[in-house]
Design an enzyme around this catalytic site. Sequence first.
Site, PDB file in Angstrom:
ATOM      1  N   HIS B 408       0.812  -1.215   0.000  1.00 59.06           N
ATOM      2  CA  HIS B 408       0.000   0.000   0.000  1.00 59.06           C
ATOM      3  C   HIS B 408       0.848   1.271   0.000  1.00 59.06           C
ATOM      4  O   HIS B 408       0.363   2.365  -0.281  1.00 59.06           O
ATOM      5  CB  HIS B 408      -0.927  -0.016   1.224  1.00 59.06           C
ATOM      6  CG  HIS B 408      -2.249   0.660   0.990  1.00 59.06           C
ATOM      7  ND1 HIS B 408      -2.450   1.568  -0.028  1.00 59.06           N
ATOM      8  CD2 HIS B 408      -3.448   0.549   1.624  1.00 59.06           C
ATOM      9  CE1 HIS B 408      -3.698   1.995   0.006  1.00 59.06           C
ATOM     10  NE2 HIS B 408      -4.338   1.379   0.993  1.00 59.06           N
ATOM     11  N   ASP B 412      -2.118   2.468  -4.560  1.00 58.23           N
ATOM     12  CA  ASP B 412      -3.330   2.933  -3.901  1.00 58.23           C
ATOM     13  C   ASP B 412      -4.416   1.858  -4.011  1.00 58.23           C
ATOM     14  O   ASP B 412      -4.375   1.011  -4.902  1.00 58.23           O
ATOM     15  CB  ASP B 412      -3.837   4.216  -4.561  1.00 58.23           C
ATOM     16  CG  ASP B 412      -2.936   5.388  -4.236  1.00 58.23           C
ATOM     17  OD1 ASP B 412      -2.252   5.325  -3.188  1.00 58.23           O
ATOM     18  OD2 ASP B 412      -2.893   6.340  -5.027  1.00 58.23           O
TER      19      ASP B 412
END
Lengths: 465, 437
Positions: B408, B412
Amino acid sequence: MTTYDLVVIGTGPGGYICAIRAAQLGMKVAVVEKRATHGGTCLNVGCIPSKALLHASEAYAEASHDFAGMGIKVKPELDLPAMLAFKDSGVKGNVDGVAFLLKKNKIDAYHGTGRITAPHTVEVAESKGKTQLAAKAIVIATGSEVAHVPGIDIDEKRIVSSTGALSLAKVPKRLVVIGGGYIGLELGSLWSRLGAQVTVVEMLHSITPGLDGELAKQLQRILEKQGLTFKLGDKVTKVDTKGKGVTLIVEPVDGGKKETLDCDVVLVAVGRVPNTEGLGLDDVGVETHARGRVIVDHKYQTNVPGIYAIGDVIAGPMLAHKAEEEGVAVAEDLAGQAGHVNYDVIPSVVYTAPEVASVGETEEQLKEAGIHYKVGKFPFTANGRAKVNRTTDGFVKILADAETDRVLGVHIIGAEAGTMIAEAAVLMEFGGSAEDLARTCHAHPTLNEAVKEAALAVDKRALHM
Amino acid sequence: MATEIRVPALGESVVEATVGQWFKEAGDAVSADEPLVELETDKVTVEVPAPASGVLSEIVVNAGDTVAVGALLGAIAEGAGKASPARSSAAAKPATAPAPKAAAKPATPPPVGLKELEREPHPREEITPDTYDVGETDDAMPPSPAARKLLAEKGLKPSDVRGSGRRGQVLKGDVTAQAAEALLTRERKPKPVAPPRAPVAADDESREERVRMTRLRQTIAKRLKEAQDTAAMLTTFNDVNMSAVMQLRRDYREDFEKKHGVKLGFMGFFIKACVQALRDIPAVNAEIDGDDLVYKNYYHIGVAVGTDRGLVVPVIRDADTMSLAEIEGAIADFGMRARDGKLGLAEMQGGTFTISNGGIYGSMLSTPILNAPQSGILGMHRIEERAVVRDGKIVARPMMYLALSYDHRVVDGKEAVTFLVNVKESLENPARLVLDL
């Protein structure tokens, strides 16, 4: 039997500092002191009382000779008993201070003569009886005592040591000082200021051996101006105390005509010797040199594990502050730290007026070692503060490595020299250069500006010359 | 003259190996390039060939020893030793041979390998009252007094510390900072040791088997944990209707195999679909390097292959330029060689994205762990007929769950989901792959 981490024998500057540092580091510490008061020679019969009298006598001399020049009219009168009482009160304040510090640091103090009876046992002969102390480590800090001259018996009345010279009942008319070292010069100056005719007899051809030659010469000139007489290269061959006064036979060391000197008091100030008698060193097998000096390794440990020695009983200059540094180093080593003494940066001071202070190498030593050096000198006559203080005698001399500019020695003769030398010691401890010193801002108007100017002079750019 | 046998370069980031089996014994005759000893590395097992012909005169490391790249393994002497077939066993050796062997083998193998990498701690500087010097020349700027004491206590030399004082002088703060840093790295280096295993009942203990982890296993363990500790890892899911791909396979399987000599499998479609999606969502094909993001405009797809030694991930390089047939061919080749432990190190390095197929073992759903420093890994699962609703009717379709684990920090949520939808759509409509949609 009480077991201590550390038992220190002797509470002079080396001993009590060692004890305090060890206590700070969490050790259970005891000290053994044969005097009724702590502080050793330094506080009881050395540095402190002599400085009290030097200070008082200097004030007396100033009042007698210098005040008028500043517009103060006085006719000082000497009250010697009161002056000696002033000295004693100064001593008391200091020795009480040490007792307080020991107590504050929870250090047990035993008064009596200490004797090492086994590698980890100290026996104290106290007034109430003998006490055994068990110690994981023992530090011998028993200092030194006055050296004697064969054939001259010190009675502390007419033939005195430095101890007796601090308590003469009246000012002698004529005082002969045997020994031109710092003790003889300080005490000679003291009684000279109070009215004695002082003659200093020194076997060597210059006073204050070990001092930078230029300073020694300058000091001798200034002291001669103050009324002291020097007989250099002479030795005392006979002391006759049969008459009312004392008669000395003095003859040149290199051979020549004998001379007779009459005086009231003779001060024997030919040095000091390690004080280890009665300590039981032979019994436990601690090795010593012929003159009683204790042999230690680089951690101040003697050949007997657990027994250490510091200060005047081991090699090196017999100076209180040297002993203190060693005391701290031993305590830190015992606590597992890396205690260390930098013998290259130990200042020494002669408390005459003016004072003489030195740290590091002398010009003679540098020459002998073949080191290329630069000299920067600055006289106090060119220092504004010295001028208005009327203390223009003397100069600052800085010796710096010719290539690296690192300061190798600083020598000051002048008022407050002993205080001023500290900045040189700090600089040298940091390995600083003359330029470092020259680029450090010095307050104006102070005597220390002369130190900065001397540093500038190393680079031939003094501003006030 | 003897020829030394040394640990060869084992590929990037490989610094040491565990010695496996020696195929020859001291005294055996060897010919150049004949395999002599097996070395197990982080990634593969390599065979060290004889650098010259002659007699294996000396073996200095034993099976199980750890050796560094370049370390001495043994030596080959000139001459014609006794003839001995490769991989000869002790039993096959003539009974007259052991003398030279005993003579040639040193009683204690000289320390090599790990020990060479260990640094000797600095001996504590000795401070002597009459020397002030701490190992510097006279004209050097000495450490400050307090720094000098600290240096001695920390066992450091002035040269070990960067001085911040005038003219580079080492000050107290420099030593404290250095010591604190050293302490930190020291604390960081040996990873928190797992607590020792709780005692086991003697009865049970006798029924346990303790096996040393292979280097490969240890590396797998370390890498996976590192990935977990480093990345901000999470997984997104989707499902895919495999009808279209299955139909394609059914229709063209024979023609494909006939023409290309390889089976038309599923993996080729997935790789194609992933490459397509990676092009659209470059972040998934990127990695973090310090404070930078490195976007890779090439597509090296790792395909996790289970072997009996553990999981290996050979990489299909430039998968975007390969045809489906080429990809299938490469996969088949990798699979075979992986099982034989014959994969080269270079073949397992440089991947930009990984596909892991747990479906072949029957997994319904899993969350794969990233193959660091990559930022994405696709998990494939089993295909099964599931009830789905199409046009308001419940119908059975061959469905597969897809899982995308991603970092992450780089990717995204929207990108990750879009990536997976992209893959799903390509698989449900393979025409998209042809049309580059």
